[in-house]
Design an enzyme around this catalytic site. Structure first.
Site, PDB file in Angstrom:
ATOM      1  N   ASP A 163     -14.056  -5.722  -3.647  1.00 55.27           N
ATOM      2  CA  ASP A 163     -14.067  -5.677  -2.176  1.00 55.27           C
ATOM      3  C   ASP A 163     -15.445  -6.135  -1.714  1.00 55.27           C
ATOM      4  O   ASP A 163     -16.435  -5.441  -1.932  1.00 55.27           O
ATOM      5  CB  ASP A 163     -13.796  -4.252  -1.681  1.00 55.27           C
ATOM      6  CG  ASP A 163     -12.368  -3.798  -1.975  1.00 55.27           C
ATOM      7  OD1 ASP A 163     -11.530  -4.652  -2.326  1.00 55.27           O
ATOM      8  OD2 ASP A 163     -12.098  -2.586  -1.858  1.00 55.27           O
ATOM      9  N   ASP A 190       0.863  -1.180   0.000  1.00 56.65           N
ATOM     10  CA  ASP A 190       0.000   0.000   0.000  1.00 56.65           C
ATOM     11  C   ASP A 190       0.899   1.229   0.000  1.00 56.65           C
ATOM     12  O   ASP A 190       1.803   1.334   0.826  1.00 56.65           O
ATOM     13  CB  ASP A 190      -0.899   0.024   1.247  1.00 56.65           C
ATOM     14  CG  ASP A 190      -1.989  -1.039   1.177  1.00 56.65           C
ATOM     15  OD1 ASP A 190      -2.028  -1.790   0.189  1.00 56.65           O
ATOM     16  OD2 ASP A 190      -2.797  -1.112   2.118  1.00 56.65           O
TER      17      ASP A 190
END
Lengths: 257, 211
Positions: free
Chosen positions: A131, A12
């Site tokens: 997601d 990330d």
């Protein structure tokens, strides 16, 4: 003998630095993207995924430079996600040295974008990130829906139907993250993974919840995933990629050693 | 000074290919990315990458006006085709309802077809092994059955099986590399295949074009 299952560390990135959020809040700094990429390459990572978690327009240039810097030194496949909304965004990342882009929110607001990007650059470089969160009660048959904004906003879209639709629109691969498990270290949502891997014919990357090496093996053996993605167990040195590969190989999973 | 041109015709990840080649190039070797006919003519060796669909690949090649220059280069100097840059060397591809390709090597490009019960994913994506079916300078120092990174939904079927330089197994065995005189072409991406891929690129840069 044949195609190896892949282990993909996920980095990330916020303003050019690698961070890892626990359930996307409480972020810890884990360093320089090029350094980390180099280390993972040496350890035998099969691919690298970068998620630009700031995804603000100002930081887009920073991300392009991160990809350029990594691609100039690390010669394994790179996937970049976060804030990919237009064909031009895809082009910039591919030109910077990314091999694939992960499209998430933009696919939900404009499914035609997936098709457009796939038609323009080929489905081999289009990953759709899904997601998903379980929305059924414990005593009901399991059902998952798509959530955006780090799992905070519901869309009412059924995750399995969405996976099939994204394949039809030209996704070459799916990155499936359980928002219930992400950051928990309790393992993948295997029922979710299996429900999707049984319904699509493109490769699926399992993500969200890895806390140990058995979890990686379960994602492949029980979840049916073609690749497994993890972040914190690798970033903080709990396990090396090489250890993870050996663990999978010991369970009869074909890996690149 | 040796000059190697990575052909840019708007189809593919040229930066990765050129960066990987630069990474392993000797001090007296210059790698450049170009679509100029003169550069292709003057180059000592050609790297011909490619990505995406066959039709747009052929279209881009013709639009760029370099089809003839590529044909000429493929006859006379070390020439490395990568992925779609391998497929368009063949006569014909079944992709996009059929596309006539360069016809530099005899054969066709067909989709993966396997029985449904195998449940194999397409694209064939990830690290798979290449069994070397003939000795070749580009395999020098690369162990047989080494893994390379693949991502493709179609594969070549040379009309003449002696062209095949390497095979890979995915549901069935398919041609993963071809070699003919000064041409070597590979379905996998050496620029994304870690140390083994870099080794193959280095071998290409050192190659004089004789098999």
């Amino acid at each position: 003998m044949g195609l190896a299952k892949r282990i993909i560390p996920c980095l990330d990135v916020d303003a050019g630095r690698v961070v890892k959020g626990v359930k996307f809040v409480d972020i810890r700094d884990a360093g320089d993207p090029v350094e980390i990429a180099r280390r993972y390459n040496r350890e035998g990572a099969d691919e690298l995924t970068f998620l630009d978690i700031t995804a603000s327009a100002d930081d887009r240039d920073t991300m392009v430079h991160v990809v350029e810097a990594v691609a100039a030194e690390v010669f394994i496949p790179l996937t970049v996600g976060g804030g990919i909304r237009t064909v031009e965004d895809v082009r910039r990342m591919l030109n910077a040295g990314a091999d694939k882009v992960a499209i998430n929110t933009a696919a939900i607001f404009n499914p035609g974008f997936v098709q457009e990007a796939s038609d323009t650059f080929g489905n081999q470089c289009i990953v759709v990130a899904i997601d998903a969160k379980q929305v059924s009660a414990p005593d009901e048959p399991p059902r998952w829906e798509i959530f955006t904004h780090g799992g905070r906003r519901e869309t009412g879209i059924d995750a399995i139907a969405w996976a099939e639709r994204m394949q039809e629109m030209g996704a070459g691969e799916l990155l499936v993250t359980s928002m219930d498990r992400d950051g928990t270290k309790q393992g993948f949502d295997l029922a979710l993974m299996r429900a999707i891997t049984e319904r699509v014919s493109i490769p699926v990357i399992a993500s969200g919840g890895v806390g140990n090496l058995d979890h990686l093996a379960e994602g492949i053996l029980e979840g049916g995933a073609d690749a497994v993605l993890a972040a914190s167990i690798f970033h903080f040195g709990e396990y090396t990629i090489a250890q993870a590969k050996q663990h999978l190989a010991a369970q009869g999973i074909e890996v690149r050693l | 000074m040796k000059h190697v041109v990575v052909v840019d015709y708007g189809s593919g990840n040229l930066r990765s290919v050129s960066k990987a080649a630069e990474h392993v190039a000797a001090a007296d070797t210059r790698i450049s990315v170009s679509r100029r006919i003169q550069d292709i003519h003057d180059a000592d060796a050609i790297i011909f990458p490619g990505q995406g669909a066959a039709r747009s690949c052929m279209h881009n090649l013709i639009e760029a006006g370099i089809e003839k220059a590529i044909r000429q280069a493929a006859l006379e100097k070390p020439f490395l085709g990568i992925c779609m840059g391998m497929q368009v060397l063949m006569d014909y591809s079944e992709e996009n309802n059929g596309v006539h390709c360069l016809g530099i090597l005899p054969g066709e490009v067909t989709p993966f077809r396997f029985p449904a019960h195998l449940k194999l994913k397409v694209p064939h994506m990830g690290w798979n092994q290449i069994a070397q079916t003939q000795a070749h300078p580009l395999w020098h120092g690369i162990e047989d059955n080494s893994r390379f990174y693949f991502v493709h939904s179609y594969h070549v079927q040379p009309a003449d099986h002696t062209l095949t330089a390497g095979i890979t197994d995915y549901g069935h065995s398919f041609t993963a590399a071809v070699a003919h005189n000064n041409i070597f072409a590979i379905q996998a991406h050496p620029e994304k295949s870690g140390d083994m891929g870099l080794k193959l690129l280095k071998n290409f840069l050192n190659w004089n074009g004789t098999p």
